[in-house]
Design a protein around this motif. Structure first.
Motif, PDB file in Angstrom:
ATOM      1  N   LEU A  35       0.823  -1.209   0.000  1.00 51.24           N
ATOM      2  CA  LEU A  35       0.000   0.000   0.000  1.00 51.24           C
ATOM      3  C   LEU A  35       0.856   1.257   0.000  1.00 51.24           C
ATOM      4  O   LEU A  35       0.578   2.207  -0.739  1.00 51.24           O
ATOM      5  CB  LEU A  35      -0.931  -0.002   1.217  1.00 51.24           C
ATOM      6  CG  LEU A  35      -1.834   1.225   1.358  1.00 51.24           C
ATOM      7  CD1 LEU A  35      -2.814   1.320   0.195  1.00 51.24           C
ATOM      8  CD2 LEU A  35      -2.587   1.186   2.692  1.00 51.24           C
ATOM      9  N   SER A  36       1.912   1.292   0.810  1.00 49.23           N
ATOM     10  CA  SER A  36       2.742   2.496   0.882  1.00 49.23           C
ATOM     11  C   SER A  36       3.436   2.776  -0.444  1.00 49.23           C
ATOM     12  O   SER A  36       3.595   3.938  -0.846  1.00 49.23           O
ATOM     13  CB  SER A  36       3.779   2.370   2.005  1.00 49.23           C
ATOM     14  OG  SER A  36       4.618   1.243   1.802  1.00 49.23           O
ATOM     15  N   VAL A  37       3.858   1.732  -1.155  1.00 51.10           N
ATOM     16  CA  VAL A  37       4.511   1.910  -2.458  1.00 51.10           C
ATOM     17  C   VAL A  37       3.510   2.435  -3.481  1.00 51.10           C
ATOM     18  O   VAL A  37       3.802   3.352  -4.258  1.00 51.10           O
ATOM     19  CB  VAL A  37       5.133   0.578  -2.924  1.00 51.10           C
ATOM     20  CG1 VAL A  37       5.593   0.668  -4.372  1.00 51.10           C
ATOM     21  CG2 VAL A  37       6.301   0.203  -2.026  1.00 51.10           C
TER      22      VAL A  37
ATOM     23  N   VAL B 187      -8.857   6.914  -1.958  1.00 51.08           N
ATOM     24  CA  VAL B 187      -9.528   7.466  -3.139  1.00 51.08           C
ATOM     25  C   VAL B 187     -10.608   8.457  -2.722  1.00 51.08           C
ATOM     26  O   VAL B 187     -10.724   9.557  -3.289  1.00 51.08           O
ATOM     27  CB  VAL B 187     -10.125   6.331  -3.995  1.00 51.08           C
ATOM     28  CG1 VAL B 187     -11.028   6.896  -5.092  1.00 51.08           C
ATOM     29  CG2 VAL B 187      -9.010   5.493  -4.616  1.00 51.08           C
ATOM     30  N   ASP B 188     -11.401   8.097  -1.721  1.00 55.35           N
ATOM     31  CA  ASP B 188     -12.470   8.989  -1.259  1.00 55.35           C
ATOM     32  C   ASP B 188     -11.902  10.301  -0.726  1.00 55.35           C
ATOM     33  O   ASP B 188     -12.422  11.388  -1.025  1.00 55.35           O
ATOM     34  CB  ASP B 188     -13.295   8.295  -0.172  1.00 55.35           C
ATOM     35  CG  ASP B 188     -14.075   7.095  -0.706  1.00 55.35           C
ATOM     36  OD1 ASP B 188     -14.274   7.022  -1.939  1.00 55.35           O
ATOM     37  OD2 ASP B 188     -14.466   6.231   0.107  1.00 55.35           O
ATOM     38  N   GLU B 189     -10.833  10.219   0.049  1.00 56.23           N
ATOM     39  CA  GLU B 189     -10.214  11.427   0.608  1.00 56.23           C
ATOM     40  C   GLU B 189      -9.624  12.307  -0.495  1.00 56.23           C
ATOM     41  O   GLU B 189      -9.762  13.540  -0.467  1.00 56.23           O
ATOM     42  CB  GLU B 189      -9.120  11.033   1.603  1.00 56.23           C
ATOM     43  CG  GLU B 189      -9.636  10.350   2.856  1.00 56.23           C
ATOM     44  CD  GLU B 189      -8.508   9.829   3.728  1.00 56.23           C
ATOM     45  OE1 GLU B 189      -7.322  10.077   3.373  1.00 56.23           O
ATOM     46  OE2 GLU B 189      -8.792   9.171   4.747  1.00 56.23           O
ATOM     47  N   THR B 190      -8.962  11.680  -1.467  1.00 50.11           N
ATOM     48  CA  THR B 190      -8.330  12.446  -2.544  1.00 50.11           C
ATOM     49  C   THR B 190      -9.368  13.120  -3.426  1.00 50.11           C
ATOM     50  O   THR B 190      -9.210  14.287  -3.828  1.00 50.11           O
ATOM     51  CB  THR B 190      -7.432  11.530  -3.392  1.00 50.11           C
ATOM     52  OG1 THR B 190      -6.488  10.873  -2.540  1.00 50.11           O
ATOM     53  CG2 THR B 190      -6.676  12.327  -4.444  1.00 50.11           C
TER      54      THR B 190
ATOM     55  N   GLU C  52      -9.826  -2.198   0.533  1.00 52.15           N
ATOM     56  CA  GLU C  52     -10.477  -1.343   1.527  1.00 52.15           C
ATOM     57  C   GLU C  52      -9.620  -0.132   1.864  1.00 52.15           C
ATOM     58  O   GLU C  52     -10.116   1.002   1.926  1.00 52.15           O
ATOM     59  CB  GLU C  52     -10.774  -2.165   2.783  1.00 52.15           C
ATOM     60  CG  GLU C  52     -11.848  -3.232   2.563  1.00 52.15           C
ATOM     61  CD  GLU C  52     -12.007  -4.143   3.765  1.00 52.15           C
ATOM     62  OE1 GLU C  52     -11.181  -4.027   4.708  1.00 52.15           O
ATOM     63  OE2 GLU C  52     -12.937  -4.967   3.765  1.00 52.15           O
ATOM     64  N   HIS C  53      -8.320  -0.350   2.095  1.00 52.74           N
ATOM     65  CA  HIS C  53      -7.433   0.774   2.405  1.00 52.74           C
ATOM     66  C   HIS C  53      -7.353   1.742   1.224  1.00 52.74           C
ATOM     67  O   HIS C  53      -7.327   2.967   1.411  1.00 52.74           O
ATOM     68  CB  HIS C  53      -6.035   0.260   2.752  1.00 52.74           C
ATOM     69  CG  HIS C  53      -5.938  -0.365   4.104  1.00 52.74           C
ATOM     70  ND1 HIS C  53      -6.246   0.305   5.260  1.00 52.74           N
ATOM     71  CD2 HIS C  53      -5.564  -1.616   4.489  1.00 52.74           C
ATOM     72  CE1 HIS C  53      -6.068  -0.485   6.303  1.00 52.74           C
ATOM     73  NE2 HIS C  53      -5.659  -1.663   5.859  1.00 52.74           N
TER      74      HIS C  53
ATOM     75  N   VAL D 140      -5.816   0.700 -11.807  1.00 56.56           N
ATOM     76  CA  VAL D 140      -6.353  -0.567 -12.308  1.00 56.56           C
ATOM     77  C   VAL D 140      -5.924  -1.672 -11.352  1.00 56.56           C
ATOM     78  O   VAL D 140      -4.751  -2.053 -11.301  1.00 56.56           O
ATOM     79  CB  VAL D 140      -5.864  -0.863 -13.735  1.00 56.56           C
ATOM     80  CG1 VAL D 140      -6.480  -2.171 -14.235  1.00 56.56           C
ATOM     81  CG2 VAL D 140      -6.221   0.284 -14.672  1.00 56.56           C
ATOM     82  N   ASP D 141      -6.889  -2.167 -10.579  1.00 58.73           N
ATOM     83  CA  ASP D 141      -6.647  -3.207  -9.584  1.00 58.73           C
ATOM     84  C   ASP D 141      -6.942  -4.564 -10.214  1.00 58.73           C
ATOM     85  O   ASP D 141      -8.093  -4.911 -10.455  1.00 58.73           O
ATOM     86  CB  ASP D 141      -7.553  -2.962  -8.371  1.00 58.73           C
ATOM     87  CG  ASP D 141      -7.351  -3.986  -7.268  1.00 58.73           C
ATOM     88  OD1 ASP D 141      -6.606  -4.968  -7.492  1.00 58.73           O
ATOM     89  OD2 ASP D 141      -7.943  -3.823  -6.192  1.00 58.73           O
TER      90      ASP D 141
END
Length: 365
Positions: free
Chosen positions: A137-139, A178-181, A172-173, A162-163
């Motif tokens: 996630l951090s990367v 995405v919502d915050e951005t 989920e993370h 693209v997941d």
């Protein structure tokens, strides 16, 4: 020795001829030759910080492990085991990445002269597409944060993630981010394409292209960091001629320490076995004595930027291909074939002024 065909779910390709190792997504059939080695990747889920570690026989206790050659010698036994678990899963130091700022400063490695170049005021906008499956996630977030931070806002129209059927925890993370951005930059600034099953690298890139709306699309892996001024020189080339397919100049993010390692300027091509390789720039480029000049390239290795409609006109990527790297060779050949013999403008090229650092997965002990 006769070559044999081997089918694996998750693999890494390694070659003594390569400057980097390439992480493969999906289920691929690969040719096993003397020059190449296949290393299976553990499918186990990485430990979270604080989770119970593996048994004491775990090789994390071995100081000779390649992860700890240049990093982590001051870690306690528990932290070392957690770090090695993540390393085995991701192929790079996910433990360290989680402790590095998402917008850390990185050295400006552009050639002399690039900082003083000027560009048109009406460059086309970009859709930046990241493809991933079970990336740290951090990367992944560092890839997104740095493209937002280091691309002029008037040029960056949207980001498309693209997941390729990642695990639920990552989904989920990522959705929270995405919502915050989008709350900060506006609805639809970050879009997510989710595959119901793993499609692989090539079809994932095409999935991202189908959602893009900007005049230019930039297709990247999700383990990169963008440098200052990466976009403008690339967009300038495409504005001058929409039939150009352009790659930034790549440096390396070391898999263990996450330090940035400068790579020499190079063209990107392939050998007689059709494996992608970094090549010495052609003699015509050296004769210019100008390291800011674009380098004509027979092919592009993985990440590239292209006019969105032109990409469709030449047939996108071949979605029937299953082997990592084949699309790069095929795209280079196709772009060259549609050019008139006397017209070399729309060949693939690498732009030294556009710098992006890429994290390459590493062979595990």
């Amino acid at each position: 020795m006769e070559a044999s065909l081997i089918e694996l779910k998750d693999i890494y390709f390694f070659s003594s001829q390569f400057l980097t190792a390439a992480a493969c997504m999906g289920k691929y059939v690969v040719q096993n030759c003397l020059d190449f080695f296949l290393v299976c990747v553990s499918a186990e889920t990485p430990l979270k910080d604080g989770e119970e570690a593996a048994s004491s026989s775990d090789s994390a206790a071995d100081p000779a492990s390649s992860l700890f050659n240049h990093w982590g010698r001051d870690l306690g036994p528990e932290s070392r085991r957690v770090a090695l678990k993540k390393f085995r899963y991701f192929g790079y130091n996910g433990y360290l990445s989680d402790r590095i700022s998402l917008t850390r400063p990185i050295p400006d490695l552009r050639p002399d002269g690039c900082r003083n170049m000027s560009y048109s005021s009406d460059l086309p906008q970009l859709s930046v597409i990241f493809i991933f499956v079970n990336e740290a996630l951090s990367v992944l977030l560092r890839s997104v944060h740095t493209v937002i931070q280091r691309t002029p806002s008037y040029l960056l129209k949207e980001i498309i993630l693209v997941d390729d059927n990642s695990n639920m925890e990552l989904k989920e993370h990522l959705q929270s981010f995405v919502d915050e951005t989008n709350a900060q930059h506006g609805p639809g600034f970050v879009k997510v394409v989710r595959h119901a099953k793993q499609e692989g690298l090539i079809r994932s890139r095409v999935s991202g292209w189908r959602v893009a709306t900007a005049p230019v699309v930039a297709l990247f892996d999700a383990h990169v960091e963008f440098n200052t001024g990466w976009a403008e020189p690339i967009l300038q080339r495409i504005k001058e001629d929409r039939t150009r397919v352009v790659s930034p100049s790549f440096d390396n993010i070391k898999y263990d320490t996450f330090e940035i390692e400068e790579y020499p300027l190079s063209a990107q091509g392939f050998d007689w076995e059709l494996w992608c390789r970094y090549l010495n720039p052609p003699k015509s480029w050296w004769m210019l004595r100008n390291h800011t000049a674009p380098i004509r390239s027979p092919a592009l290795i993985g990440c590239f930027v292209v006019d969105r409609k032109y990409f469709e006109e030449i047939g996108l990527l071949d979605e029937g291909m299953e082997i990592y790297g084949g699309e790069n060779v095929e795209l280079g050949i196709r772009v060259r074939r549609i050019s008139a013999p006397e017209d070399v403008r729309n060949l693939c090229c690498m732009v030294p002024s556009g710098k992006v650092s890429c994290s390459h997965c590493h062979c595990l002990n």
